[in-house]
Design a protein around this motif. Sequence first.
Motif, PDB file in Angstrom:
ATOM      1  N   ILE A   3       0.854  -1.188   0.000  1.00  0.00           N
ATOM      2  CA  ILE A   3       0.000   0.000   0.000  1.00  0.00           C
ATOM      3  C   ILE A   3       0.891   1.239   0.000  1.00  0.00           C
ATOM      4  N   LEU A   4       0.700   2.092  -0.976  1.00  0.00           N
ATOM      5  CA  LEU A   4       1.491   3.311  -1.079  1.00  0.00           C
ATOM      6  C   LEU A   4       0.832   4.458  -0.335  1.00  0.00           C
ATOM      7  N   GLY A  40      -8.422   5.973  -7.086  1.00  0.00           N
ATOM      8  CA  GLY A  40      -7.723   5.886  -5.810  1.00  0.00           C
ATOM      9  C   GLY A  40      -7.126   4.500  -5.584  1.00  0.00           C
ATOM     10  N   ALA A  41      -7.874   3.465  -5.950  1.00  0.00           N
ATOM     11  CA  ALA A  41      -7.398   2.091  -5.744  1.00  0.00           C
ATOM     12  C   ALA A  41      -6.135   1.812  -6.549  1.00  0.00           C
ATOM     13  N   VAL A  42      -6.104   2.233  -7.800  1.00  0.00           N
ATOM     14  CA  VAL A  42      -4.914   1.959  -8.623  1.00  0.00           C
ATOM     15  C   VAL A  42      -3.717   2.803  -8.163  1.00  0.00           C
ATOM     16  N   LEU A  43      -3.982   4.009  -7.656  1.00  0.00           N
ATOM     17  CA  LEU A  43      -2.886   4.822  -7.118  1.00  0.00           C
ATOM     18  C   LEU A  43      -2.289   4.163  -5.878  1.00  0.00           C
ATOM     19  N   ILE A  44      -3.162   3.710  -4.994  1.00  0.00           N
ATOM     20  CA  ILE A  44      -2.710   3.088  -3.753  1.00  0.00           C
ATOM     21  C   ILE A  44      -1.907   1.827  -4.024  1.00  0.00           C
ATOM     22  N   ASN A  45      -2.289   1.086  -5.068  1.00  0.00           N
ATOM     23  CA  ASN A  45      -1.666  -0.209  -5.361  1.00  0.00           C
ATOM     24  C   ASN A  45      -0.703  -0.148  -6.531  1.00  0.00           C
ATOM     25  N   ASP A  46      -0.148   1.040  -6.794  1.00  0.00           N
ATOM     26  CA  ASP A  46       0.895   1.232  -7.791  1.00  0.00           C
ATOM     27  C   ASP A  46       0.480   0.683  -9.167  1.00  0.00           C
TER      28      ASP A  46
END
Length: 522
Positions: A3-4, A40-46
């Motif tokens: 998680i980023l 948001g999900a794709v940002l959090i999971n790179d």
Amino acid sequence: MTILSYADSALSLLPPVVAIMMAIVTRRVLLSLGMGILLGAVLINDFSVIASGQYLGEQVAGLFWDDGAVNAWNMYLLGFLVLLGMITSLITVSGAASAFADWARNYIKCKRDAKLLTMFLGCVIFIDDYFNSLVVGSVARPLTDRYYVSRSKLAYILDSTAAPICVISPVSSWGAYIIALIGGILTAHGFTDSGHLSVFIQMIPMNFYAIFALLLLLCVIFWDLNVGPMRQHELNAQKGNLYDEAKGLPPGANSDLPEAKNGKILGLFLPIIVLVLATFYFMVSSGGDVLAADGKPFSILGAFEHTDVASSLFFGALVGFIATLALVLIQGLDKLYLTKGLVAGARSMLPAIYILLFAWTIAGVIGQLETGKYMASLASGNIPFALLPAVLFVLAGLTAFSTGTSWGTFGIMLPIAADMAMGTHTNMMLPMLAAVLAGAVFGDHCSPISDTTILSSTGANCHHIDHVITQLPYALIVAGISLGGYIVLGFTESLMAGLATCSILFVISILVLKFKSTQAIS
């Protein structure tokens, strides 16, 4: 799964900004929230598709089942919505809503009176913003419909007497939460001699947004000041179109429900009174149980500070539902009417429930991205001290607008405001804290992803985005007035100077609005 964190990055703003802008442009709330959630999900999971899918599954599951147990807060609140929908429908099919409208016509002589009564009820029922919006909407809607008040105007009245009243009322879920936060902050900074309640009361006149939002609402009602898109909605209402029928039924609405001819106004007032009293009892009781468990003496304020809002709303609504059901059975309501009322009432809340579920999901994503922390970090740096109250007001507004939560903004921004005051000028501690409270309510009023805004739309049976768009100009007017007041307050360190500035700007705004309203009529 990695998680980023984006706490120090402007990228954390991207999901809420995309969701909000899409909602405003497309007016499709669920699609817009869904896009924000996916981004948001794709940002959090790179940008990992598999990890993002797994993350979303966990987020959605967490809405119902969290940390090995049922997510009680969410379930209680959804249950409250369903119960209130059924109560409202039963009141309608029993004929009580029509009976109330007929009765009130003898005392409420015009459109202005109907809106004033709604505002009065909103100011009196202040124990919680959710409760305020939904209950006052249920009571006032038959009357405002009778006088062709648009549902958008009704939603604006509900929203403007929900958070602004709760944020300055110590005996409310909001007041208790704020007092607890401020108490902890003051204690942490060595202000142990200050009474937390007295500090809260001192801050009330410093909350410029709440005060002048209420004053603007009063002027809007008295002089029928319709700004921006609200003007067209009110014109449509005069033709009988209380909401945009092309968009379908709004959340909370029931279409073509049958109504009994023998309805009595008691069928409306008694369930609502029972609902209010029961909810107040459960709030005090749940908070009192916590005080007893901690070995602390009982007090109303202490009980509200520790109350379980969601369960209190649910059990209060359950008692109100039982009372409503008992009344319609005593009335001898036809079983077909009863069945239709129950089914239609539960179904009417589904659009609001869908929006809330999406809003809660994006709130979780935004929390993971630490959007609020990024917004708060913007307050640090070489900002002139005199501008800090105004800067905190703006940043709190942007944070609440982006995250959709006033309470979350309080939790993030109040400690930062206190630290900044301690590092500069302790005498300005309370004005800076009040500026955060005011800014958070402003941002909450403007945000399409705010749960209070969603439930105000539901209480008014108004399309959600129509409410957001029509309320925005009024919120911006009050924000401009408040900003001017905080700038003067910062430079003069005088509350009276700040209030005087707000008052002058307010009078000018009202004169301009009245002039434009006259021009539009002519």
